[in-house]
Scaffold this motif. Sequence first.
Motif, PDB file in Angstrom:
ATOM      1  N   LYS A  42       0.930  -1.066  -0.111  1.00  0.00           N
ATOM      2  CA  LYS A  42      -0.110   0.084   0.384  1.00  0.00           C
ATOM      3  C   LYS A  42       0.654   1.138  -0.379  1.00  0.00           C
ATOM      4  CE  LYS A  42      -0.442   1.112   4.935  1.00  0.00           C
ATOM      5  NZ  LYS A  42      -1.709   1.829   6.056  1.00  0.00           N
ATOM      6  N   VAL A  43       0.304   1.747  -0.420  1.00  0.00           N
ATOM      7  CA  VAL A  43       1.358   3.865  -0.469  1.00  0.00           C
ATOM      8  C   VAL A  43       1.465   3.878   0.261  1.00  0.00           C
ATOM      9  CG1 VAL A  43      -0.896   4.961  -1.325  1.00  0.00           C
ATOM     10  CG2 VAL A  43       1.582   5.607  -2.246  1.00  0.00           C
ATOM     11  N   LEU A  44       2.775   4.556   1.143  1.00  0.00           N
ATOM     12  CA  LEU A  44       2.881   4.715   2.265  1.00  0.00           C
ATOM     13  C   LEU A  44       3.140   6.806   2.209  1.00  0.00           C
ATOM     14  CD1 LEU A  44       3.351   3.856   5.368  1.00  0.00           C
ATOM     15  CD2 LEU A  44       5.996   3.954   4.660  1.00  0.00           C
ATOM     16  N   ILE A  45       4.106   6.560   1.329  1.00  0.00           N
ATOM     17  CA  ILE A  45       4.185   8.140   0.588  1.00  0.00           C
ATOM     18  C   ILE A  45       4.214   8.528  -1.107  1.00  0.00           C
ATOM     19  CG2 ILE A  45       6.229  10.152   0.739  1.00  0.00           C
ATOM     20  CD1 ILE A  45       5.258   9.732   3.856  1.00  0.00           C
ATOM     21  N   TYR A  46       3.849   9.720  -1.604  1.00  0.00           N
ATOM     22  CA  TYR A  46       3.938   9.953  -2.146  1.00  0.00           C
ATOM     23  C   TYR A  46       4.828  10.968  -2.902  1.00  0.00           C
ATOM     24  CZ  TYR A  46      -0.719  12.907  -1.734  1.00  0.00           C
ATOM     25  OH  TYR A  46      -1.581  13.601  -0.699  1.00  0.00           O
ATOM     26  N   ARG A  47       4.929  11.154  -4.026  1.00  0.00           N
ATOM     27  CA  ARG A  47       5.812  12.600  -3.785  1.00  0.00           C
ATOM     28  C   ARG A  47       6.348  12.341  -3.082  1.00  0.00           C
ATOM     29  NH1 ARG A  47       0.767  15.229  -7.630  1.00  0.00           N
ATOM     30  NH2 ARG A  47       1.355  13.963  -9.686  1.00  0.00           N
ATOM     31  N   ALA A  48       7.292  12.053  -2.796  1.00  0.00           N
ATOM     32  CA  ALA A  48       8.515  12.097  -1.808  1.00  0.00           C
ATOM     33  C   ALA A  48       8.187  12.649  -0.562  1.00  0.00           C
ATOM     34  CB  ALA A  48       9.524  12.998  -2.394  1.00  0.00           C
ATOM     35  N   ILE A  49       7.469  13.375  -0.011  1.00  0.00           N
ATOM     36  CA  ILE A  49       7.355  13.799   1.270  1.00  0.00           C
ATOM     37  C   ILE A  49       5.537  13.828   1.669  1.00  0.00           C
ATOM     38  CG2 ILE A  49       8.818  15.676   1.210  1.00  0.00           C
ATOM     39  CD1 ILE A  49       6.124  18.236   0.319  1.00  0.00           C
ATOM     40  N   ASN A  50       4.745  13.318   1.163  1.00  0.00           N
ATOM     41  CA  ASN A  50       3.488  13.389   0.803  1.00  0.00           C
ATOM     42  C   ASN A  50       2.688  12.383   1.842  1.00  0.00           C
ATOM     43  OD1 ASN A  50       2.686  16.142  -0.037  1.00  0.00           O
ATOM     44  ND2 ASN A  50       3.589  15.052  -2.028  1.00  0.00           N
ATOM     45  N   ARG A  51       1.644  11.809   2.607  1.00  0.00           N
ATOM     46  CA  ARG A  51       0.869  11.045   3.502  1.00  0.00           C
ATOM     47  C   ARG A  51      -0.762  10.898   2.883  1.00  0.00           C
ATOM     48  NH1 ARG A  51       3.365  12.994   7.749  1.00  0.00           N
ATOM     49  NH2 ARG A  51       1.487  14.059   8.214  1.00  0.00           N
ATOM     50  N   PRO A  52      -1.235  10.071   2.625  1.00  0.00           N
ATOM     51  CA  PRO A  52      -2.242   9.944   2.165  1.00  0.00           C
ATOM     52  C   PRO A  52      -2.824  10.041   3.387  1.00  0.00           C
ATOM     53  CG  PRO A  52      -1.024   7.810   1.096  1.00  0.00           C
ATOM     54  CD  PRO A  52       0.365   8.760   1.894  1.00  0.00           C
ATOM     55  N   SER A  53      -4.215   9.743   3.334  1.00  0.00           N
ATOM     56  CA  SER A  53      -4.930  10.327   4.523  1.00  0.00           C
ATOM     57  C   SER A  53      -5.198   8.539   4.756  1.00  0.00           C
ATOM     58  CB  SER A  53      -6.792  10.653   4.422  1.00  0.00           C
ATOM     59  OG  SER A  53      -7.282   9.525   3.677  1.00  0.00           O
ATOM     60  N   GLY A  54      -4.428   8.629   7.136  1.00  0.00           N
ATOM     61  CA  GLY A  54      -4.796   7.675   7.437  1.00  0.00           C
ATOM     62  C   GLY A  54      -3.296   7.013   7.821  1.00  0.00           C
ATOM     63  N   VAL A  55      -2.376   7.899   6.871  1.00  0.00           N
ATOM     64  CA  VAL A  55      -0.940   7.216   7.006  1.00  0.00           C
ATOM     65  C   VAL A  55      -0.569   7.784   8.659  1.00  0.00           C
ATOM     66  CG1 VAL A  55       1.870   7.105   7.032  1.00  0.00           C
ATOM     67  CG2 VAL A  55      -0.414   6.717   5.153  1.00  0.00           C
ATOM     68  N   PRO A  56       0.068   7.625  10.163  1.00  0.00           N
ATOM     69  CA  PRO A  56       0.210   8.063  10.394  1.00  0.00           C
ATOM     70  C   PRO A  56       1.577   9.622  10.323  1.00  0.00           C
ATOM     71  CG  PRO A  56       0.225   5.593  10.882  1.00  0.00           C
ATOM     72  CD  PRO A  56      -0.270   5.725   9.700  1.00  0.00           C
ATOM     73  N   ASP A  57       1.478  10.072  10.535  1.00  0.00           N
ATOM     74  CA  ASP A  57       2.468  11.112  11.269  1.00  0.00           C
ATOM     75  C   ASP A  57       4.284  10.691  11.951  1.00  0.00           C
ATOM     76  OD1 ASP A  57       1.096  14.028  13.242  1.00  0.00           O
ATOM     77  OD2 ASP A  57       2.329  11.334  13.587  1.00  0.00           O
ATOM     78  N   ARG A  58       4.006   9.534  12.640  1.00  0.00           N
ATOM     79  CA  ARG A  58       4.862   9.364  12.376  1.00  0.00           C
ATOM     80  C   ARG A  58       6.113   8.879  11.119  1.00  0.00           C
ATOM     81  NH1 ARG A  58       5.210   4.605  14.351  1.00  0.00           N
ATOM     82  NH2 ARG A  58       3.557   3.421  13.495  1.00  0.00           N
ATOM     83  N   PHE A  59       4.805   8.676  10.158  1.00  0.00           N
ATOM     84  CA  PHE A  59       5.725   8.452   9.095  1.00  0.00           C
ATOM     85  C   PHE A  59       6.270   9.600   7.892  1.00  0.00           C
ATOM     86  CE2 PHE A  59       5.821   3.628   8.129  1.00  0.00           C
ATOM     87  CZ  PHE A  59       4.596   3.481   9.627  1.00  0.00           C
ATOM     88  N   SER A  60       7.435   9.771   7.332  1.00  0.00           N
ATOM     89  CA  SER A  60       7.948  10.914   6.570  1.00  0.00           C
ATOM     90  C   SER A  60       8.954  10.493   5.620  1.00  0.00           C
ATOM     91  CB  SER A  60       8.331  12.144   7.422  1.00  0.00           C
ATOM     92  OG  SER A  60       9.552  11.634   8.290  1.00  0.00           O
ATOM     93  N   GLY A  61       8.790  11.551   4.500  1.00  0.00           N
ATOM     94  CA  GLY A  61      10.054  11.422   3.793  1.00  0.00           C
ATOM     95  C   GLY A  61      10.419  12.582   3.186  1.00  0.00           C
ATOM     96  N   SER A  62      11.806  12.044   2.142  1.00  0.00           N
ATOM     97  CA  SER A  62      12.161  13.427   1.861  1.00  0.00           C
ATOM     98  C   SER A  62      13.492  13.079   0.844  1.00  0.00           C
ATOM     99  CB  SER A  62      13.304  13.934   3.130  1.00  0.00           C
ATOM    100  OG  SER A  62      13.947  12.605   3.262  1.00  0.00           O
ATOM    101  N   LYS A  63      13.648  13.841   0.000  1.00  0.00           N
ATOM    102  CA  LYS A  63      14.321  13.888  -0.692  1.00  0.00           C
ATOM    103  C   LYS A  63      14.966  14.990  -1.194  1.00  0.00           C
ATOM    104  CE  LYS A  63      13.244  13.929  -6.308  1.00  0.00           C
ATOM    105  NZ  LYS A  63      12.485  14.757  -7.482  1.00  0.00           N
ATOM    106  N   SER A  64      16.696  14.675  -1.809  1.00  0.00           N
ATOM    107  CA  SER A  64      17.798  15.048  -2.443  1.00  0.00           C
ATOM    108  C   SER A  64      18.354  14.497  -3.069  1.00  0.00           C
ATOM    109  CB  SER A  64      18.445  15.730  -1.218  1.00  0.00           C
ATOM    110  OG  SER A  64      19.496  16.649  -1.142  1.00  0.00           O
TER     111      SER A  64
END
Lengths: 119, 111
Positions: B47-69
């Motif tokens: 299931k998708v957890l983070i999309y476009r590097a930094i975005n969380r779908p609704s329902g995904v806890p904010d304990r999960f985060s993404g970054s890109k560099s």
Amino acid sequence: EVQLVQSGAEVKKPGESLKISCKGSGYKFVTSWIAWVRQMPGKGLEYMGMIYPDDSEITYSPSFQGQVTISADRSISTAYLQWNSLKASDSAMYYCARLGTLENWFDPWGQGTLVTVSS
Amino acid sequence: QSVLTQPPSVSGALGQRVTIPCTGTSSNIGAGYDVHWYQQLPGEAPKVLIYRAINRPSGVPDRFSGSKSGTSASLAITGLQAEDEADYYCQSYDSSLSSRIFGGGTKLTVL
């Protein structure tokens, strides 16, 4: 609710043909891509290819070009993955997943179809 | 061998923070193509957890985060919980292959 429901598990012999399906509901089927992803036992995800049902545009990963055929029947909101001659190495779990035209990530995923090829 | 490189495994204790890197090249992440992350719990579909590097779908806890560099992306999980034990995959597009691509996947073990 947007949902993809796949056909059931299959057991086939080497050399046999197979077509598995993925039925979409809860959204406009023809204007989203449907992709297929392979997962061999204990291994990672491999993108195989995808189809845009509205005009049947199809793209394949170079690794799967010529190995499988992707198709769709827009009248019943169903996409297909087909083999003409199965090999033991085709044994895997196969997932379908929706890819929006703007939302270019795979969501949602089908529940998976387990294909076992054994003599 | 995957075009996107992930460590095969990472581990962390309950409550701790872990990061999972995804290293690409100038023909995928470095070219500006979107990076997405998926979680696959044991025996389940991804299931998708983070999309476009930094975005969380609704329902995904904010304990999960993404970054890109540059040519890399990273998934961070804070406050590790037992239910976070899963396989995690990054995904992007590669212009040399003209194809969507996945990383090899990372198995997270919560100690």
